[in-house]
Design an enzyme around this catalytic site. Sequence first.
Site, PDB file in Angstrom:
ATOM      1  CE1 TYR A 185      -3.323  -2.727   0.153  1.00 53.14           C
ATOM      2  CE2 TYR A 185      -4.303  -1.548   1.980  1.00 53.14           C
ATOM      3  CZ  TYR A 185      -4.364  -2.556   1.041  1.00 53.14           C
ATOM      4  OH  TYR A 185      -5.454  -3.374   0.999  1.00 53.14           O
ATOM      5  CE  LYS A 201       2.330 -18.214   2.268  1.00 53.40           C
ATOM      6  NZ  LYS A 201       1.592 -19.372   2.779  1.00 53.40           N
ATOM      7  CG  ASP A 218      -1.221 -19.486   4.314  1.00 54.72           C
ATOM      8  OD1 ASP A 218      -0.533 -19.199   5.319  1.00 54.72           O
ATOM      9  OD2 ASP A 218      -0.769 -20.185   3.382  1.00 54.72           O
ATOM     10  CG  ASP A 223      -7.369  -3.044   4.024  1.00 56.03           C
ATOM     11  OD1 ASP A 223      -8.304  -2.733   4.778  1.00 56.03           O
ATOM     12  OD2 ASP A 223      -7.310  -2.698   2.824  1.00 56.03           O
TER      13      ASP A 223
END
Length: 360
Positions: free
Chosen positions: A124, A191, A224, A248
């Site tokens: 972002y 991740k 995940d 987000d």
Amino acid sequence: MAHRVTLIPGDGIGPEVASATRLVLDAADVGIEWIEREAGTVALERHGELMPEETLDAIRSSRVGLKGPITTPVGGGFRSVNVALRQGLDLFAAVRPARALPGVPIRHRKVDLVVVRENTEDLYAGIEFERGSPEAAALRDELRALGGYELREDAGITVKPISVKGTRRIVRFAFEYARTHDRRKVTVGHKANVMRYSDGLFLKTAEQESHDFPDVEWQEIQIDHLTSRLAKQPAEFDVLLLPNLYGDIISDLCAGLVGGLGLIPGANIGWEYAVFEPVHGSAPDIAGQGKANPIAMILSGAMMLRHMGEIAAAENVEWAVDQVLERGGVRTPDLGGASTTMQVAEEVATRVTAWEHGPS
Ligand code: NAD
């Protein structure tokens, strides 16, 4: 007046939920001087920009802002105003509590989570190269030269920067937040096995900084895996510390866990300024119809009161919201009711005034 606050109603349902919130906060009677400024489509029509400089200046002057949602027009080359605001005022920490509220039918009753999201970096950050542009072509050449990477000619590119400095401050913020709000655990989502140099850096920095907070438990989890655990056992989690993009997405997931976007408040906090706003957007599908749930913005107002040191008033507003939800007679359509935005606000404001006699 004891406090100056810049109020930005925004657009879409923003003005409706902002008026509702102002009614409730005025009932809490802590002496707020409201400085109202425009942003969003209203400002675009009148000033030619979505976030006029005079609105930013008003926040810089009052140091505290309360903001409704703002539409980001799609396809006109506009950058998200919300992203620009957070970067412009260096509001590096987004805090989004999601707790199970009384009277709201949900699957997991014991949810009491806080998402702490890094607000300025990651995908972002706004570093983007349009497909087919000369800049994208130059970057493709550079990447080939640097590492032998072959990007397709028709690729658009978004860059994901995560720095030690940016990570360190959000990690320390999350741990301090846990300490001062009687929270027991910070869970870092990442991740790092795939994005070794961005998420990997986030994880490593978090691990290093956690040593300074031995009284707060910490754990790390792949993003995940976190989503599936949140869907099944959300009560196991406490503070979730996340880079910008995951933060987000997980905020909205947490909103869903406790009854929807109409209930989740938020704060954007930096060293100098703080802007409080609901997690939801401008909801064009229900704008102007009096159907918007004002509770997310009212609870954002309660977070603002706490930030300004008005702890009793913040507790008062939260208690009043709980009372109205628990009684169940006055609620907006998203919660299965038929009341208007203003009717909910008036009911909450009445309870706020009744607080004088203490919670009963
Ligand atoms: P949204 O949050 O506006 O709406 C998603 C769904 O939730 C809609 O069905 C809407 O009716 C419902 N909803 C949202 N808030 C509600 C409320 N208070 N009461 C009842 N129902 C509510 O998300 P979107 O449709 O993806 O985005 C619309 C616009 O808002 C976009 O332009 C987006 O960029 C912008 N946006 C702004 C902010 C912000 O200003 N902080 C945040 C998110 C999205």
